[in-house]
Design a protein around this motif. Structure first.
Motif, PDB file in Angstrom:
ATOM      1  N   ILE A 238      -4.908  -3.953  -3.275  1.00 23.95           N
ATOM      2  CA  ILE A 238      -4.307  -3.178  -2.545  1.00 23.95           C
ATOM      3  C   ILE A 238      -3.650  -1.997  -3.259  1.00 23.95           C
TER       4      ILE A 238
ATOM      5  N   PHE B  49       0.902  -1.149  -0.027  1.00 29.31           N
ATOM      6  CA  PHE B  49      -0.038  -0.159  -0.120  1.00 29.31           C
ATOM      7  C   PHE B  49       0.949   1.407   0.032  1.00 29.31           C
TER       8      PHE B  49
ATOM      9  N   ILE C 293     -10.241  -0.359   2.935  1.00 29.32           N
ATOM     10  CA  ILE C 293      -8.862  -0.684   3.835  1.00 29.32           C
ATOM     11  C   ILE C 293      -9.317  -0.710   5.153  1.00 29.32           C
TER      12      ILE C 293
END
Length: 309
Positions: free
Chosen positions: A133, A71, A178
């Motif tokens: 991600i 990320f 997230i």
């Protein structure tokens, strides 16, 4: 193996685009429907695809360290790319009225629509999750910096940027995804199935809309803008060559490096056509650029992997 997968992926995209081209020509799709379906994609199916990429990981082992690294890399890449893209576009002296769109197309590759199936075919489910991600970072960037890019070069004030409007469904769902991952939120199976099904509509519908947009142009007009060719060469060859040593220096995990780099090699994101339509940009330029870079990617993706792989 990689070349074969890429060729199959491109062929499928072309068939979908050709379907959209035919549907417009037989008048099953018109300009008004294109605009309405664009809103459906941006506000419903694309957010669903983003959320599904996390929900489908429920129950799998979680490597928070690896996810945090992926990320972080995604965030850094999609902060730097828009900034670098603005500079490159200005250095190339591309038409001022389209510089924002060119910068958008330079920055954002086809992560969501082409990246997931390609990662699955090349590396398996772990790579698909990592792509998911990165796709979150991608979408946060698209719905913030991307919106700003789309306003560059606009001489009118029909649509001025308002910061409060940046909290679109796309970025809201990205942030929610997230949170769901970190908190290990599990939704009912039926809900996950519905979200995934709606998200799966995004790729074919986006390609159909690109084909329909191409059908609004004279066939020769798809290939007659000379600006697109040097732009496509810089985007598909020069930029990846610049980014490879930078990524190699900072990313020590070779698996993560491969995933990130291949996603950068992909052609222009279909989202550029959707955003050009939404923000009164040059959607025909966006459609022809997606088409040309997708063709070019058949050669450039394997070439860059051989050079840098």
């Amino acid at each position: 193996m990689e070349v074969e997968v890429i060729l199959h992926q491109m062929l499928q995209l072309f068939i979908m685009m050709f379907l959209g081209y035919l549907l417009y020509k037989v008048k099953l799709i018109d300009g008004d429907l294109i605009k309405k379906l664009t809103k459906l994609l941006l506000h419903v199916t694309l957010p669903a695809m983003i959320l599904a990429s996390v929900l489908e990981q429920e129950g799998s082992e979680k490597d928070i360290g690896a996810v945090a690294e992926v990320f972080a890399v995604g965030v850094i890449v999609y902060v730097l790319l828009p900034l670098i893209s603005i500079l490159v576009v200005k250095l190339m002296h591309l038409p001022k009225k389209d510089q924002g769109l060119y910068a958008f197309m330079m920055a954002y590759s086809n992560v969501g629509f082409m990246g997931f199936p390609l990662m699955d075919a090349l590396f398996g489910k772990t790579a698909v999750f990592y792509a998911g991600i990165i796709n979150i970072a991608f979408n946060i960037s698209v719905f913030t910096l991307g919106v700003i890019l789309m306003h560059i070069g606009h001489s009118d004030n029909k649509k001025t940027l308002e910061w409060k409007k940046l909290m679109t469904p796309g970025i809201s769902i990205s942030l929610l995804s997230i949170i769901f991952y970190l908190l290990d939120v599990a939704l009912p199976e039926d809900v996950v199935s519905v979200v995934s099904s709606v998200g799966n509509v995004t790729t074919p519908l986006a390609m159909i809309l690109i084909g329909a947009t191409l059908a609004t142009m004279n066939f020769r007009a798809i290939f007659n803008d000379w600006h697109v060719y040097p732009f496509a060469a810089v985007r598909q060859i020069v930029l990846p060559l610049i980014f490879w040593p930078i990524l190699s220096f900072f990313i020590r995990d070779t698996f993560i490096l491969s995933v990130v780099y291949i996603l950068l090699l992909l052609p222009i994101a279909n989202t550029s056509v959707l955003f050009a339509t939404e923000y009164d940009g040059n959607e025909q330029l966006a459609a022809k650029s997606v088409f040309i870079t997708t063709v070019l990617a058949i050669v450039t993706v394997p070439l860059m992997l051989m050079i840098c792989g």
